[in-house]
Design an enzyme around this catalytic site. Structure first.
Site, short mmCIF file in Angstrom:
data_model
loop_
_atom_site.label_atom_id
_atom_site.label_comp_id
_atom_site.label_asym_id
_atom_site.label_seq_id
_atom_site.Cartn_x
_atom_site.Cartn_y
_atom_site.Cartn_z
N ASP A 89 36.70 52.88 81.36
CA ASP A 89 35.73 52.95 80.28
C ASP A 89 34.31 52.76 80.82
O ASP A 89 34.09 52.00 81.76
CB ASP A 89 36.07 51.85 79.26
CG ASP A 89 35.17 51.87 78.06
OD1 ASP A 89 35.21 52.86 77.31
OD2 ASP A 89 34.43 50.89 77.85
N GLU B 3 34.96 57.47 82.52
CA GLU B 3 34.16 57.95 81.40
C GLU B 3 32.70 58.00 81.84
O GLU B 3 32.06 56.97 81.99
CB GLU B 3 34.32 57.03 80.19
CG GLU B 3 33.51 57.52 78.99
CD GLU B 3 33.44 56.50 77.86
OE1 GLU B 3 33.34 56.92 76.70
OE2 GLU B 3 33.48 55.28 78.15
#
Length: 618
Positions: free
Chosen positions: A333, A362
């Site tokens: 993330d 990400e």
């Protein structure tokens, strides 16, 4: 957005601020380890009230290589060389003078065969993204627990709904039938915020599955059940920030464990989210600091990866879960918000331990050069002697194009030209087959909300499943699920119908789906299962043609096979002059459209209906 909450005074280091038991040894992390790791050095966190005022001694004559104490006397970090330990178990003894006041039995387990060289997800796979709280409630008895703050309430769009690991396990055959080969769940580790904790990105215990999802053993069982079905498990890992309710955040080892802002309330200052400041040669230093060191949100203290203890804790934790659960990969993330050097070290150390392990980060940016900067061995990043060591990034620019393209008419930079232009920049990526392609995820507008018809869904899935890279689908879209991000994240993360016993519509089985749901599902199933054996799609080269009249034609090819994909995004039928595509067609006279099952003549011209796609095997 996560609502503002009162933050604990996270920088308070006094033991008097917390209620401790009389035992000096409260926690040991990691709780156990393995013999035979490539990096034999293991750093063990030992925690308890004023534990640094005691001596630590290991049994069986085992030598401690290093003892590191920090500002907070409740922590000691001890380092051992596991190659020098010949016993499977030994004791960590806490001593006050000659008196042994507490002890912990530490175990070094045996690794699974060939663990270091485990396979991982690749472009051969189709990844399916699930919000675990919203997929299926397989065990209602764990919806609420005495140790977790937020209680289940399906009427609250932003609350806990009760989905869990058992619900996922019970529906793996649904995913297998569809053709899914890899599963990415949003975080399953404990997130004990008092509200809005269902998403899992404000984690409070990095070694514990949230009890509302199940247990650590349940997570391991999920991996085993996936492996029985030749499917893979990918953990969503969060390095940039922890949750405010983390036991470590509540009693920080040292003030520099997190980024603490003197001018902010209780250390908080929100990130400016300007990730370009990480590599912009013209950027002001303060802007780069605000991006990297600012907090993602009020309940998510920003971790300081320039602190070696923080990086080492996270490396060992990721390795622990990979080894313990048998993980097949990681999704990271907010990768580009981390300290650049710290996250590169984290990534390299994990991939050194597992050379084949794929990690996708990400990198939510809107420019291919900026995204490709973060992929391992980027020539762009090499200009400043930087390497992230990150194998894979997410293709957000393709996602951006998909969000508009099927609504638009043909134009110089609109309609299918957007997609063509995206692929025209593939040369920027060092490994183009190892990027994640998707139409939507848990943070974006639902595709079926944007388009609300199966024709456009078919066009988008045709694209995602035949271009280079690793396709990722978002749960429920394969049955036509929609959701409006304008109403909040809860609406784009609706419950999957049939995941709760009280649901009247059970979309997990054909007989329980509506006619419309079956149309979406059957199309998805056909393409996913066809794609499984198509090496030309997995690793083939791409030849594409400038779109005309909103019709995009491209070929995937290798020495053995060729596949021609046609996407007619026009609201009217189009006739193609096939001579234009002779470079791709070669001298092939006919092919078979795997969508319709029809034989297609590839001589002279080809008519394709409005808003229709073809995948023609030549």
């Amino acid at each position: 957005m996560i609502p503002m909450k009162k933050i604990y005074t996270i920088f308070a280091l006094s033991a008097a601020s917390l209620a401790f038991s009389q035992k000096p040894l409260e926690k040991v992390e990691p709780a156990f380890w393995w013999k035979g790791m490539k990096n034999p050095e293991l750093q063990i966190l030992v925690y308890g009230k004023d534990i640094a005022n005691n001596e630590i001694e290991l049994s069986d004559g085992i030598q401690i290589k290093n003892v590191q104490k920090v500002e907070n006397p409740n922590y000691v970090f001890i380092t051992v060389n596991t190659n020098e330990i010949s016993v499977p178990k030994f004791k960590i003894n806490i001593k006050n003078g000659k008196k042994n006041v507490d002890s912990y039995t530490y175990e070094l387990k045996q690794r699974e065969s060939n663990s270091a060289n485990r396979d991982s997800f690749t472009s051969k796979d189709v990844m399916y993204l699930i919000m675990p709280d919203r997929f299926a409630n397989g065990n209602p008895s764990n919806d609420n627990t005495k140790d977790t703050a937020e209680k289940s309430d399906r009427k609250n769009p932003g609350g806990r709904h009760g989905g869990d690991i058992e619900g996922i396990i019970k529906n793996l055959d649904y995913l297998k039938e569809m053709g899914v080969t890899a599963l990415w769940n949003t975080p399953l580790l404990e997130d004990n915020e008092p509200s809005y904790s269902y998403h899992g990105y404000a984690q409070s215990d990095y070694y514990k599955i949230d009890p509302r999802y199940g247990t650590n053993e349940d997570y391991k069982r999920l991996a085993n059940e996936l492996h029985k079905r030749d499917m893979k498990l990918i953990m969503d890992y969060v390095t940039n920030h922890w949750g405010s309710q983390s036991w470590i955040i509540k009693d920080l080892p040292s003030k520099d464990w997190i980024h603490y802002w003197k001018e902010g309330e209780k250390g908080f200052k929100r990130s400016n989210y300007r990730m370009t400041a990480q590599f912009d040669t013209n950027a002001a230093k303060t802007d780069a600091e605000n991006c990297m060191d600012g907090w993602f949100d009020t309940t998510m203290p920003d971790m300081n990866q320039s602190n070696p203890l923080v990086v080492n804790y996270m490396v060992q934790n990721a390795v622990w879960w990979t080894e313990y659960a048998g993980l097949d990969g990681l999704r990271v993330d907010t990768y580009s918000y981390n300290d650049k050097k710290g996250i590169a070290e984290w990534t390299k150390r994990i991939t050194d331990e597992y050379p084949n392990l794929n990690i996708v980060g990400e990198v939510w940016m809107h420019d291919q050069a900026q995204m490709s900067y973060w992929q391992k061995d980027s020539k762009i990043a090499a200009i400043e002697n930087y390497n992230s060591y990150l194998p894979s990034v997410m293709d957000f620019t393709l996602h951006d194009a998909i969000g508009q393209v099927f609504k638009e008419k043909s134009g110089w930079d609109s309609g299918m030209q957007r997609v063509y232009d995206n692929f025209a920049n593939d040369f920027l990526y060092p490994d183009i087959n190892n990027i994640l392609v998707f139409a939507e995820n848990h943070d974006t507008q639902r595709f079926n909300q944007s388009y609300s018809n199966i024709e456009d869904y078919k066009l988008a899935m045709t694209l995602i499943l035949t271009v280079r890279g690793i396709p990722q689908l978002y749960y429920g879209s394969e049955i036509g699920m929609s959701g409006d991000k304008g109403k909040g994240d809860g609406d784009i993360r609706r419950d999957f119908p049939g995941g709760w016993k009280e649901d009247s519509n059970n979309a997990f089985v054909k007989s329980g789906r509506t006619e419309s749901q079956n149309q979406y599902f059957d199309f998805t199933k056909k393409l996913l299962n066809w794609r499984k054996s198509k090496e030309v799609i997995h690793t083939g080269k791409t030849l594409h043609y400038v779109p005309e009249n909103n019709v995009y034609v491209y070929f995937r090819y290798n020495d053995k096979d060729r596949v021609m994909t046609i996407i007619n995004n026009n609201t009217e039928a189009q006739t193609l002059n096939l001579k234009r595509f002779s470079e791709g067609i070669k001298n092939v006279a006919q092919g078979k459209d795997i969508i319709s099952g029809k034989e297609i003549s590839l001589q002279n011209s080809l008519s394709i209906p409005a808003k229709t796609s073809m995948i023609i095997e030549l």
